[in-house]
Scaffold this motif. Structure first.
Motif, PDB file in Angstrom:
ATOM      1  N   UNK A 372      -0.356  18.641   8.857  1.00 60.81           N
ATOM      2  CA  UNK A 372      -1.059  18.906   7.592  1.00 60.81           C
ATOM      3  C   UNK A 372      -2.347  18.088   7.562  1.00 60.81           C
ATOM      4  N   UNK A 373      -3.421  18.659   8.086  1.00 65.92           N
ATOM      5  CA  UNK A 373      -4.694  17.942   8.170  1.00 65.92           C
ATOM      6  C   UNK A 373      -5.339  17.886   6.782  1.00 65.92           C
ATOM      7  N   UNK A 374      -5.528  16.665   6.281  1.00 64.59           N
ATOM      8  CA  UNK A 374      -6.118  16.451   4.954  1.00 64.59           C
ATOM      9  C   UNK A 374      -7.495  15.825   5.096  1.00 64.59           C
ATOM     10  N   UNK A 375      -8.367  15.988   4.109  1.00 64.48           N
ATOM     11  CA  UNK A 375      -9.708  15.398   4.205  1.00 64.48           C
ATOM     12  C   UNK A 375      -9.662  13.871   4.205  1.00 64.48           C
ATOM     13  N   UNK A 376     -10.633  13.262   4.867  1.00 62.19           N
ATOM     14  CA  UNK A 376     -10.701  11.795   4.933  1.00 62.19           C
ATOM     15  C   UNK A 376     -11.391  11.276   3.675  1.00 62.19           C
ATOM     16  N   UNK A 377     -10.625  11.209   2.586  1.00 63.27           N
ATOM     17  CA  UNK A 377     -11.173  10.767   1.301  1.00 63.27           C
ATOM     18  C   UNK A 377     -10.362   9.604   0.750  1.00 63.27           C
ATOM     19  N   UNK A 378     -10.948   8.917  -0.221  1.00 56.53           N
ATOM     20  CA  UNK A 378     -10.262   7.800  -0.871  1.00 56.53           C
ATOM     21  C   UNK A 378      -9.001   8.280  -1.580  1.00 56.53           C
ATOM     22  N   UNK A 379      -9.043   9.488  -2.123  1.00 53.15           N
ATOM     23  CA  UNK A 379      -7.889  10.036  -2.846  1.00 53.15           C
ATOM     24  C   UNK A 379      -6.688  10.202  -1.927  1.00 53.15           C
ATOM     25  N   UNK A 380      -6.917  10.719  -0.728  1.00 54.19           N
ATOM     26  CA  UNK A 380      -5.834  10.904   0.238  1.00 54.19           C
ATOM     27  C   UNK A 380      -5.283   9.554   0.680  1.00 54.19           C
ATOM     28  N   UNK A 381      -6.194   8.611   1.011  1.00 56.17           N
ATOM     29  CA  UNK A 381      -5.760   7.284   1.450  1.00 56.17           C
ATOM     30  C   UNK A 381      -4.957   6.578   0.373  1.00 56.17           C
ATOM     31  N   UNK A 382      -5.388   6.724  -0.872  1.00 54.30           N
ATOM     32  CA  UNK A 382      -4.706   6.082  -1.988  1.00 54.30           C
ATOM     33  C   UNK A 382      -3.302   6.641  -2.186  1.00 54.30           C
ATOM     34  N   UNK A 383      -3.157   7.946  -2.105  1.00 56.04           N
ATOM     35  CA  UNK A 383      -1.837   8.557  -2.279  1.00 56.04           C
ATOM     36  C   UNK A 383      -0.908   8.226  -1.120  1.00 56.04           C
ATOM     37  N   UNK A 384      -1.441   8.177   0.094  1.00 58.60           N
ATOM     38  CA  UNK A 384      -0.623   7.777   1.240  1.00 58.60           C
ATOM     39  C   UNK A 384      -0.147   6.336   1.085  1.00 58.60           C
ATOM     40  N   UNK A 385      -1.038   5.468   0.581  1.00 60.67           N
ATOM     41  CA  UNK A 385      -0.674   4.060   0.391  1.00 60.67           C
ATOM     42  C   UNK A 385       0.416   3.910  -0.664  1.00 60.67           C
ATOM     43  N   UNK A 386       0.329   4.662  -1.740  1.00 60.69           N
ATOM     44  CA  UNK A 386       1.359   4.605  -2.779  1.00 60.69           C
ATOM     45  C   UNK A 386       2.710   5.091  -2.244  1.00 60.69           C
ATOM     46  N   UNK A 387       2.671   6.179  -1.465  1.00 60.51           N
ATOM     47  CA  UNK A 387       3.899   6.693  -0.845  1.00 60.51           C
ATOM     48  C   UNK A 387       4.507   5.646   0.088  1.00 60.51           C
ATOM     49  N   UNK A 388       3.651   5.032   0.932  1.00 64.07           N
ATOM     50  CA  UNK A 388       4.149   4.065   1.908  1.00 64.07           C
ATOM     51  C   UNK A 388       4.675   2.803   1.232  1.00 64.07           C
ATOM     52  N   UNK A 389       4.053   2.389   0.145  1.00 64.62           N
ATOM     53  CA  UNK A 389       4.529   1.215  -0.596  1.00 64.62           C
ATOM     54  C   UNK A 389       5.944   1.448  -1.127  1.00 64.62           C
ATOM     55  N   UNK A 390       6.168   2.610  -1.704  1.00 64.75           N
ATOM     56  CA  UNK A 390       7.512   2.937  -2.191  1.00 64.75           C
ATOM     57  C   UNK A 390       8.514   2.973  -1.040  1.00 64.75           C
ATOM     58  N   UNK A 391       8.083   3.518   0.076  1.00 64.66           N
ATOM     59  CA  UNK A 391       8.951   3.601   1.249  1.00 64.66           C
ATOM     60  C   UNK A 391       9.319   2.205   1.751  1.00 64.66           C
ATOM     61  N   UNK A 392       8.333   1.311   1.869  1.00 63.57           N
ATOM     62  CA  UNK A 392       8.577  -0.048   2.350  1.00 63.57           C
ATOM     63  C   UNK A 392       9.476  -0.826   1.394  1.00 63.57           C
ATOM     64  N   UNK A 393       9.283  -0.619   0.114  1.00 61.90           N
ATOM     65  CA  UNK A 393      10.114  -1.319  -0.870  1.00 61.90           C
ATOM     66  C   UNK A 393      11.566  -0.845  -0.837  1.00 61.90           C
ATOM     67  N   UNK A 394      11.787   0.387  -0.425  1.00 61.60           N
ATOM     68  CA  UNK A 394      13.159   0.866  -0.251  1.00 61.60           C
ATOM     69  C   UNK A 394      13.746   0.373   1.060  1.00 61.60           C
ATOM     70  N   UNK A 395      12.917   0.345   2.094  1.00 63.31           N
ATOM     71  CA  UNK A 395      13.395  -0.125   3.405  1.00 63.31           C
ATOM     72  C   UNK A 395      13.871  -1.563   3.315  1.00 63.31           C
ATOM     73  N   UNK A 396      13.112  -2.414   2.629  1.00 59.54           N
ATOM     74  CA  UNK A 396      13.460  -3.836   2.562  1.00 59.54           C
ATOM     75  C   UNK A 396      14.728  -4.065   1.749  1.00 59.54           C
ATOM     76  N   UNK A 397      15.092  -3.108   0.912  1.00 61.24           N
ATOM     77  CA  UNK A 397      16.339  -3.200   0.142  1.00 61.24           C
ATOM     78  C   UNK A 397      17.505  -2.504   0.838  1.00 61.24           C
ATOM     79  N   UNK A 398      17.243  -1.975   2.034  1.00 62.00           N
ATOM     80  CA  UNK A 398      18.295  -1.293   2.768  1.00 62.00           C
ATOM     81  C   UNK A 398      18.592   0.099   2.268  1.00 62.00           C
TER      82      UNK A 398
END
Length: 479
Positions: A372-398
């Protein structure tokens, strides 16, 4: 590290020494040893957002970036002409110290098998060093750090690659030497200084009118949102403070916008692009589409369709080039066109053997989702970062987090000057598919960027400077 020593009276001095050491080891506690080390590379839209949202009490977080601040890029054009002050467009990484370990350094290489990073300081040399990484005065596609300074190594358990991208020059000779980029606050300060310098030089009595017009010719290469918004902000400056304080010179000013495409703002709906072109033409901004810059020299550039074009300042904004770190990585699959790192739908990097590395993620301009090729914009980077933050916070809790990333298009905005803008949400997959122009779009533009500013401090500073400059005008001092 807190160490508790228990000394017991023992007859043998050797026994006393051994017991002291063993007790020190037995009662040693270190919170960081119990935590997994999360290393974030980059402090842009992706890296800084992960830094903000990740659970810093459960992760041992380290961030590595050549700058110690996040640049709020949508406001850089305003900073470059004095509409806003530079502090409005930056957020310090050190805000999260000492919870977070921060190094101002580059990452030169990644060993995915050993989970180590080879790093190089991005600070001035220390007395015992023969040489160190010099300061980067302009954003270029070439690095200035190989073979300099004293390298160091970092280990990681989990890694987030968010190093962003550099300005694309298409190998046009002279661009890096004579053009200005607009990627960070340093660039905005350089542009602002040069604009005022052009007027002070043109004001000297020893110049002819032809020389003055050449100095006051402002060229912008790149018809994307960055180039268009800078042209709009510059037009506002010329027809307000410059017209008031340099009335004779203001009539000699000219703004020219160049692009190789057949029309500007190619990512927007065609009707909005036409609206922008018509407004610029009414404002006297010359648009040169289908024009190719062959080379840039001091105070002039050679355009294939025009020949020699003199300028006072040239701002170059023609897209993105891969970060040097991304270029050095050979064990990860890359996009053939952009050379960005390829990731799966969960943002894990895809290795050469086709498998995804479960401990390494890549976001922002440095990465592209393979399916899924998305444009290289701040909006895409920001949403990916929010998704990854939630993912990391779940990983650290097992906890499990297998949900794939989904991008929600919130629309695109571009300022066109005179309190007018365009808003495009016609390509959204869900919700209202709207297109707006004029003052309503301008209100959406300002409200969106106001709400997106990260800190409470900047949420106060940005509208304050908007109000002050509306009342008193922009500051045109050069210092």
């Amino acid at each position: 590290m807190h160490v508790v020593r228990r000394h017991v009276r023992l007859r043998s001095p050797v026994n006393r020494k051994v017991w002291s050491v063993c007790a020190a080891q037995l009662f040693s506690t270190s919170a960081s040893r119990d935590k997994q080390r999360l290393v974030i590379l980059g402090s842009g839209w992706g890296g800084y957002q992960v830094l903000r949202n990740v659970d810093k009490k459960r992760w041992d977080v380290t961030i590595l970036s050549p700058t110690n601040a996040f640049n709020f890029t949508p406001l850089l054009a305003s900073c470059a002409v004095g509409t806003l002050e530079f502090r409005c467009a930056v957020e310090p990484v050190r805000r999260y110290s000492p919870q977070v370990t921060a190094y101002q350094a580059w990452c030169d290489g990644i060993d995915f098998k050993e989970k180590t990073l080879t790093c190089m300081p991005a600070t001035p040399p220390l007395p015992f060093e023969k040489s160190s990484a010099p300061p980067v005065e302009k954003t270029t596609t070439e690095t200035k750090f190989p073979g300099t300074g004293t390298p160091f190594t970092l280990k990681y358990d989990k890694l987030v690659i968010a190093v962003g991208a550099y300005s694309q020059t298409f190998n046009v000779p002279g661009v890096k030497e004579y053009a200005h980029f607009l990627k960070d606050v340093r660039d905005a300060r350089s542009i602002r200084t040069r604009i005022i310098e052009c007027f002070e030089q043109a004001n000297q009595p020893i110049l002819s009118d032809v020389q003055r017009r050449n100095l006051l010719h402002f060229c912008i290469v790149g018809g994307g949102p960055t180039g268009v918004e800078f042209a709009a902000e510059l037009h506002d400056l010329l027809h307000a403070e410059i017209a008031e304080h340099y009335p004779g010179l203001a009539r000699m000013c000219k703004i020219t916008l160049y692009d190789v495409a057949p029309y500007i703002l190619g990512t927007f709906d065609r009707s909005l692009s036409n609206y922008a072109e018509e407004k610029f033409q009414r404002d006297g901004i010359d648009i040169k589409t289908k024009h190719h810059v062959e080379r840039v020299e001091k105070d002039k550039m050679i355009v294939k369709e025009q020949g020699e074009v003199p300028f006072g300042i040239l701002v170059w904004s023609t897209g993105l080039a891969p970060n040097p770190l991304v270029q050095t990585i050979q064990s990860v699959q890359k996009d053939e066109k952009t050379q960005s790192l390829l990731t799966d739908e969960r943002l894990n990097v895809i290795m050469k053997d086709g498998g995804a590395d479960p401990d390494v993620w890549a976001i922002g301009d440095a990465a592209i989702i393979k399916t899924d090729v998305l444009p290289a914009t701040a909006q895409v980077a920001n949403q990916k970062a929010n998704y990854l933050s939630r993912k990391l916070n779940k990983i650290v809790r097992g906890m499990e987090h297998d949900k794939a990333f989904e991008f929600h298009n919130q629309g695109s905005l571009a300022y066109l000057g005179d309190w007018k803008a365009i808003y495009d949400r016609s390509h959204a997959e869900s919700g209202i598919k709207a297109r707006e122009t004029g003052r309503l779009a301008w209100l959406l533009w300002r409200s969106a960027y106001f709400t997106m500013t990260l800190s409470l401090r900047n949420k106060i500073l940005v509208p304050t400077y908007w109000f002050l400059n509306w009342i008193f005008g922009r500051d045109i001092s050069r210092f």
